[in-house]
Design a protein around this motif. Structure first.
Motif, PDB file in Angstrom:
ATOM      1  N   LEU A 104     -23.416 -39.711  59.636  1.00  0.00           N
ATOM      2  CA  LEU A 104     -22.141 -40.296  60.047  1.00  0.00           C
ATOM      3  C   LEU A 104     -21.809 -39.786  61.442  1.00  0.00           C
ATOM      4  CD1 LEU A 104     -19.615 -41.973  59.370  1.00  0.00           C
ATOM      5  CD2 LEU A 104     -18.571 -39.851  58.532  1.00  0.00           C
ATOM      6  N   TYR A 105     -21.543 -40.726  62.366  1.00  0.00           N
ATOM      7  CA  TYR A 105     -21.161 -40.368  63.719  1.00  0.00           C
ATOM      8  C   TYR A 105     -19.642 -40.411  63.842  1.00  0.00           C
ATOM      9  CZ  TYR A 105     -26.089 -41.300  64.654  1.00  0.00           C
ATOM     10  OH  TYR A 105     -27.455 -41.294  64.634  1.00  0.00           O
ATOM     11  N   ARG A 106     -19.117 -39.605  64.740  1.00  0.00           N
ATOM     12  CA  ARG A 106     -17.662 -39.573  64.898  1.00  0.00           C
ATOM     13  C   ARG A 106     -17.132 -40.917  65.384  1.00  0.00           C
ATOM     14  NH1 ARG A 106     -14.419 -35.396  64.282  1.00  0.00           N
ATOM     15  NH2 ARG A 106     -16.137 -33.883  64.272  1.00  0.00           N
ATOM     16  N   SER A 107     -18.010 -41.738  65.982  1.00  0.00           N
ATOM     17  CA  SER A 107     -17.616 -43.087  66.395  1.00  0.00           C
ATOM     18  C   SER A 107     -17.369 -44.010  65.199  1.00  0.00           C
ATOM     19  CB  SER A 107     -18.710 -43.688  67.279  1.00  0.00           C
ATOM     20  OG  SER A 107     -19.913 -43.833  66.531  1.00  0.00           O
ATOM     21  N   GLY A 108     -17.801 -43.576  64.018  1.00  0.00           N
ATOM     22  CA  GLY A 108     -17.640 -44.390  62.818  1.00  0.00           C
ATOM     23  C   GLY A 108     -18.933 -45.019  62.338  1.00  0.00           C
ATOM     24  N   LYS A 109     -19.960 -44.996  63.182  1.00  0.00           N
ATOM     25  CA  LYS A 109     -21.255 -45.560  62.802  1.00  0.00           C
ATOM     26  C   LYS A 109     -21.906 -44.683  61.737  1.00  0.00           C
ATOM     27  CE  LYS A 109     -25.873 -46.523  64.623  1.00  0.00           C
ATOM     28  NZ  LYS A 109     -26.782 -46.399  65.783  1.00  0.00           N
ATOM     29  N   SER A 110     -22.514 -45.323  60.742  1.00  0.00           N
ATOM     30  CA  SER A 110     -23.198 -44.570  59.689  1.00  0.00           C
ATOM     31  C   SER A 110     -24.595 -45.132  59.483  1.00  0.00           C
ATOM     32  CB  SER A 110     -22.424 -44.643  58.370  1.00  0.00           C
ATOM     33  OG  SER A 110     -22.371 -45.980  57.897  1.00  0.00           O
ATOM     34  N   GLU A 111     -25.501 -44.290  58.969  1.00  0.00           N
ATOM     35  CA  GLU A 111     -26.893 -44.685  58.730  1.00  0.00           C
ATOM     36  C   GLU A 111     -27.346 -44.126  57.396  1.00  0.00           C
ATOM     37  OE1 GLU A 111     -29.058 -43.041  61.965  1.00  0.00           O
ATOM     38  OE2 GLU A 111     -28.415 -44.548  63.424  1.00  0.00           O
ATOM     39  N   TYR A 112     -28.194 -44.921  56.717  1.00  0.00           N
ATOM     40  CA  TYR A 112     -28.866 -44.457  55.498  1.00  0.00           C
ATOM     41  C   TYR A 112     -30.367 -44.591  55.722  1.00  0.00           C
ATOM     42  CZ  TYR A 112     -24.352 -44.849  53.083  1.00  0.00           C
ATOM     43  OH  TYR A 112     -23.056 -44.700  52.693  1.00  0.00           O
ATOM     44  N   LEU A 113     -31.139 -43.615  55.229  1.00  0.00           N
ATOM     45  CA  LEU A 113     -32.596 -43.667  55.346  1.00  0.00           C
ATOM     46  C   LEU A 113     -33.233 -43.261  54.032  1.00  0.00           C
ATOM     47  CD1 LEU A 113     -31.392 -42.161  58.203  1.00  0.00           C
ATOM     48  CD2 LEU A 113     -33.717 -42.678  58.896  1.00  0.00           C
ATOM     49  N   ILE A 114     -34.377 -43.887  53.736  1.00  0.00           N
ATOM     50  CA  ILE A 114     -35.194 -43.504  52.587  1.00  0.00           C
ATOM     51  C   ILE A 114     -36.565 -43.124  53.130  1.00  0.00           C
ATOM     52  CG2 ILE A 114     -36.219 -44.204  50.384  1.00  0.00           C
ATOM     53  CD1 ILE A 114     -33.972 -46.253  50.098  1.00  0.00           C
ATOM     54  N   ASN A 115     -36.920 -41.856  52.983  1.00  0.00           N
ATOM     55  CA  ASN A 115     -38.185 -41.332  53.529  1.00  0.00           C
ATOM     56  C   ASN A 115     -38.315 -41.640  55.019  1.00  0.00           C
ATOM     57  OD1 ASN A 115     -38.807 -40.277  51.088  1.00  0.00           O
ATOM     58  ND2 ASN A 115     -40.616 -41.514  50.705  1.00  0.00           N
ATOM     59  N   GLY A 116     -37.186 -41.489  55.729  1.00  0.00           N
ATOM     60  CA  GLY A 116     -37.199 -41.677  57.171  1.00  0.00           C
ATOM     61  C   GLY A 116     -37.120 -43.114  57.625  1.00  0.00           C
ATOM     62  N   VAL A 117     -37.138 -44.073  56.679  1.00  0.00           N
ATOM     63  CA  VAL A 117     -37.069 -45.507  57.023  1.00  0.00           C
ATOM     64  C   VAL A 117     -35.636 -45.993  56.814  1.00  0.00           C
ATOM     65  CG1 VAL A 117     -37.927 -47.804  56.507  1.00  0.00           C
ATOM     66  CG2 VAL A 117     -39.469 -45.835  56.354  1.00  0.00           C
ATOM     67  N   GLU A 118     -35.111 -46.707  57.807  1.00  0.00           N
ATOM     68  CA  GLU A 118     -33.729 -47.168  57.727  1.00  0.00           C
ATOM     69  C   GLU A 118     -33.513 -48.066  56.509  1.00  0.00           C
ATOM     70  OE1 GLU A 118     -30.384 -49.393  60.556  1.00  0.00           O
ATOM     71  OE2 GLU A 118     -32.323 -48.783  61.379  1.00  0.00           O
ATOM     72  N   ALA A 119     -32.430 -47.848  55.793  1.00  0.00           N
ATOM     73  CA  ALA A 119     -32.130 -48.596  54.566  1.00  0.00           C
ATOM     74  C   ALA A 119     -30.646 -48.935  54.551  1.00  0.00           C
ATOM     75  CB  ALA A 119     -32.520 -47.769  53.337  1.00  0.00           C
TER      76      ALA A 119
END
Length: 947
Positions: A104-119
């Motif tokens: 989670l970035y303070r800008s509000g952007k969030s990311e999820y990854l499974i084994n390093g691959v974006e999900a």
């Protein structure tokens, strides 16, 4: 499955990168209030998708990012990774380890990854749903969860049983099915209204269209009879000429391409030869210099030897000096030879290291490609598993009725590049069933009616009306930009199904792009359906449809799966070959390195021996004035040896470069030889084709002149009427008869044909949609019914088991008493709530809400252990759930966990000594720096270590 590792960075009070290894099955997390120990549990909730700020003890999503202290600045990103051991394939992924990451970035952007691959968030939730883990699963229990179990309504408490039964994901499917059913019923009503409107307009046009069709048939036959003789020969000649022209043009292009390649290779060959010649000259020069240097060195060594012998004769006391000088000379000769070998070995070792690293980089890249391909393969398999055959279709095929031959999709094959187009044009008719004849179709329909299996469209082979595109249009299409082919020509099927696929695809035009499709539609006046390779469709009405479907058809998925499987097999083979080469290169490097180190040791030893002899020589007190000639010779020898070593290094490097260029030159020569042979073959065929083209041109010119002068018709007009087998007298009689028939027809409205055909096609298309909607409605209703049956069975089975185990565990934890789970409505297992009643030893039976705080907590804990007895969770995380218990009950609680830890991993946040005494390891959470949490692992046998 178990938790192997938790990585935190910038999450709440964990400002530093922190790695916690969970190697044991019963782990305690302890620490003073405010130290951040509950942030460990919050991190696990968060990485599994928890979005509730309240559940994470914050006011906004950004509160999970480290906010700074008096000494530290706030951070802009929070990241948590949890690594799970998946060797038992509890998660449906082909990996022994599965790592979930959330940022989670303070800008509000969030990311999820499974084994390093974006999900996506949805991907993670679907993967862990009903697996006993996740943000809402029963595997993460806090004091708040205990309170929720006690205070929540019976209807919400029912969710506990459903979670244990593993039916939550099926409930989501039911919700989705109900929404789709509602939309399907609305669409079915609209389609029925449209069909009634079309039928009213279609009836009066039918008679006009029949008359117009007769007129067009008579007119076409009339024109054909008058020009067929010459037109047939012109048609054949033109077809042969154009086909041969394409071949010769392609041959020209291919020759240009090959000749360009030949020129480039010749330039490469000349350049390599020049380099090799240049390197040979340099090598010869170096050899001359080396030999000259060695000759001078030999001469100097001989002079030195003579001088030493002369000095030895001068005095017997100098005998030792002479011996030492000889030793030094001999050792220097050995040193020179070893230096040459050392320099060469160093070059070989560096080359071997470079080669080994190149193979290693290649393996790393291939591993990444293989991982990507396997994920794609699994995604396609997952999508294929979601594709289901309609209920009525499946039941009909399972019946194995005589004369029934499977669905449309079962009876043809198509190349991958055409699958999207063919899948689009056939659409919902993929699951129409092919039969021998009308009788077989009737039997199939009666079977479906009798068993109430729903509706099904049947395609009798003897009743299907073949559709086709007329020859004139086909001739136009051959030269149309972007034209790919007629639909039926792009699929493969048994001849017995000719009528079926002719009906489905015989009048379908396939082209490359939508822009080209629009142009072709205009050229054929919208008389035929046109589909692009990407699945964009233009109807005869002019209506256009396109875009990208969220879910691909089974046909496309199967083609894509075959392609991806083939790609994976090739990558696996490539990886195996490269791995073998890497191993060989590694072994060569190790061998070269060993030889290099041995040579280095020998070099050091020789230099040491020379120095020792020199020191001894100095100690003997040699007269520098008498030995000045000897010293000068030694200096000269040393300089010549250094020069020889330098020349040998340069020569070795140049020899390696020359060998590489020689190997490349051999490759280029081999390519040139193959290329020139190919050019000779193409030139030979090209010359023969040009001769044939000239003869065809003369023949076409003669026939076209006769046709124009005798019949005043162009070649393009006449060629549409060509026929190889004609009888002139019979044709004259038929022409007269045809003219009479045309006069007897009276007024003709030719526009009625297109209008009637358009309305009929639209009617059939919409009727097919209606049938598809009916099938979909029946299928959805069947799915909902089966899901309800499954819910009732699964809930009842789980409730019965949980009730028995709850009663048993309650008695063990309380040392007596009685507890039970009661349904609020036994007649409706789909909606019934679940009430908890308990009777501690010596008290009356009462609902759980009337118990004391400790009794409530222990009752809820008893329910947790009962769940573990009927469904083994991979891991359980308990946050001070025993806080309200007395010491005796804490010990029972901890002993129970100890027993269950053999099959379930437990991570407990605790302040209680009784729990701490039973754990396998303790993790202490402290704040050595104010506001920043760190962890200390306390092994009961090995002491403490910082994590």
């Amino acid at each position: 499955m178990r938790i192997k590792q938790l990585k935190l960075s910038g999450f709440k009070s964990f400002a530093n990168k922190t790695v916690i290894n969970f190697d044991e099955n019963f782990i305690g997390v302890v620490g003073p209030n405010g130290s951040g120990k509950s942030n460990v549990i919050d991190a696990i909730r968060w990485v599994f998708g928890e979005k509730s700020n309240k559940s994470l003890r914050g006011n906004s999503s950004s509160d999970v990012i480290f906010g700074g202290t008096e000494k530290r600045k706030k951070q802009n990103i929070a990241e948590v990774t949890i690594v799970l051991d998946n060797t038992d394939r509890h998660l449906e992924l082909e990996f022994d380890e599965v790592a979930f990451t959330r940022r989670l970035y303070r800008s509000g952007k969030s990311e999820y990854l499974i084994n390093g691959v974006e999900a996506r968030y949805k991907d993670i939730q679907e993967l862990i749903l009903d697996k006993g883990i996740g943000k809402n699963a029963f595997s993460i229990i806090s004091q708040g969860k205990i309170e929720e179990i006690i205070t929540t309504s019976p209807e919400n408490r029912r969710l506990i049983v459903e979670e244990v039964a593993g039916i939550l994901k099926y409930k989501k499917r039911k919700e989705s099915a109900l929404n789709k059913l509602s939309k399907t019923e609305d669409n079915l009503e609209q389609v029925s209204l449209i069909l009634n409107e079309i039928e009213e307009r279609r009836i009066p046009l039918e008679r006009q269209a029949q008359i117009a069709e007769k007129f067009l048939v008579y007119k076409e036959q009339l024109e054909t009879k008058e020009v067929e003789l010459l037109a047939t020969r012109i048609k054949k000649s033109e077809e042969e000429y154009h086909g041969l022209k394409v071949i010769t043009d392609n041959a020209k292009l291919e020759l240009i391409k090959l000749e360009t390649t030949e020129t480039n290779l010749e330039l490469d060959e000349e350049e390599l030869k020049a380099k090799i010649n240049e390197q040979s000259v340099k090598l010869n020069q170096l050899n001359i210099q080396v030999n000259d240097c060695l000759q001078k060195l030999s001469s100097k060594r001989t002079d030195l030897k003579v001088l030493k012998e002369r000095q030895a004769l001068l005095s017997e006391r100098d005998g030792r000096e002479f011996e030492l000088d000889n030793n030094i000379t001999r050792l220097r000769e050995e040193l020179h030879a070893v230096k040459q070998e050392y320099t060469q070995l160093e070059s070989y070792m560096k080359l071997a290291a470079t080669k080994e690293q190149e193979y290693q980089d290649g393996l790393t890249k291939l591993r990444s490609e293989l991982g990507t391909v396997r994920i794609r393969e699994n995604d396609i398999k997952s999508e294929l598993n979601k594709v289901t055959i309609p209920f009525a279709t499946r039941k009909l095929l399972e019946a194995n009725l005589s004369g029934v031959h499977g669905t449309v999709s079962d009876n043809f094959k198509v190349d991958l590049k055409y699958t999207e187009a063919i899948s689009t044009i056939i659409g919902g008719r993929m699951y129409d069933v092919i039969t021998d004849d009308r009788n077989s179709a009737t039997k199939a329909i009666n079977y479906l009616k009798k068993n109430r299996f729903g509706r099904q469209t049947l395609l009798p082979r003897d009743a299907m009306r073949p559709m086709k595109i007329d020859d004139a249009t086909k001739a136009k299409l051959q030269n149309a930009k972007g034209f790919v082919g007629i639909g039926i020509d792009l699929v493969r099927f048994e001849q017995v199904n000719q009528n079926v696929f002719s009906n489905l695809l015989g009048n379908v035009i396939v082209c490359s792009t939508l822009e080209e499709a629009k142009q072709i539609a205009s050229n054929v006046t919208n008389r035929f359906r046109i589909v692009t390779l990407e699945g964009d469709l233009i109807q005869t009405s002019g209506a256009m449809s396109g875009g990208r479907s969220k879910r691909q058809s089974k046909l496309v998925l199967e083609s894509n799966l075959a392609k991806v499987k083939n790609e994976r097999i090739k990558l696996d083979a490539k990886f195996e070959t490269l791995n073998e080469k890497h191993e060989q290169a590694r072994q060569e490097y190790v061998s070269r390195k060993t030889e290099y180190q041995l040579s280095k040791s020998l070099l050091d030893r020789l230099e040491s021996d020379i120095n020792l002899n020199k020191m001894e020589l100095q100690e003997l007190g040699v007269d520098q004035t008498t030995d000045s000639g000897s010293n000068e010779l030694e200096v000269a020898i040393h300089e010549l040896e250094a020069k020889a070593d330098s020349l040998n290094v340069t020569r070795t490097k140049l020899e390696l470069e020359k060998n590489k260029n020689s190997e490349r030159a051999e490759e280029v020569f081999s390519q040139l030889r193959s290329l020139r042979e190919e050019i000779r073959e193409i030139n030979s065929g090209h010359s023969n084709d040009n001769v044939r083209l000239e003869r065809l041109a003369i023949s076409l010119k003669t026939d076209t002149a006769v046709l124009r002068e005798d019949y005043n018709m162009s070649t393009a007009m006449a060629i549409e009427k060509a026929n190889d087998d004609i009888n002139i007298d019979e044709y004259a009689t038929e022409v007269k008869s045809l003219k009479s028939k045309i006069r007897n027809l009276g007024p003709v409205n030719t526009l009625a044909i297109a209008e009637y055909k358009e309305l009929t096609e639209r009617f059939e298309f919409i009727d097919t949609q209606r049938e598809d909607l009916v099938v979909a409605k029946n299928k959805l209703e069947d799915i909902i019914r089966k899901l309800d049956e499954f819910f009732i069975t699964a809930f009842d089975k789980t409730y019965s088991k949980l009730r028995v185990e709850f009663q048993h565990v309650y008695k063990e934890l309380f040392g007596g008493g009685h507890a039970d789970l009661i349904l609020t409505n036994e007649d409706d297992l789909l909606l019934s709530g679940v009430e908890i009643v308990a009777q501690p030893p010596g008290k009356k039976l009462q609902t759980i809400s009337l118990l004391s705080g400790g009794e409530k907590a222990l009752t809820a804990i008893a329910l947790l252990f009962a769940i573990l007895r009927i469904r083994s969770l991979p891991f359980a995380i308990l946050d001070e759930v025993e806080a309200a218990l007395d010491e005796a009950n804490v010990k029972r609680y901890a002993q129970y966990i100890k027993v269950f830890s053999e099959r379930t991993q437990f991570i407990v946040i605790t302040h209680r000594q009784g729990t701490m005494e039973m754990v396998d390891a303790l993790y202490g959470v402290t704040m050595q720096e104010k506001g920043v949490s760190t962890t200390v692992k306390v092994s009961l046998k090995e002491g403490a270590s910082y994590a």
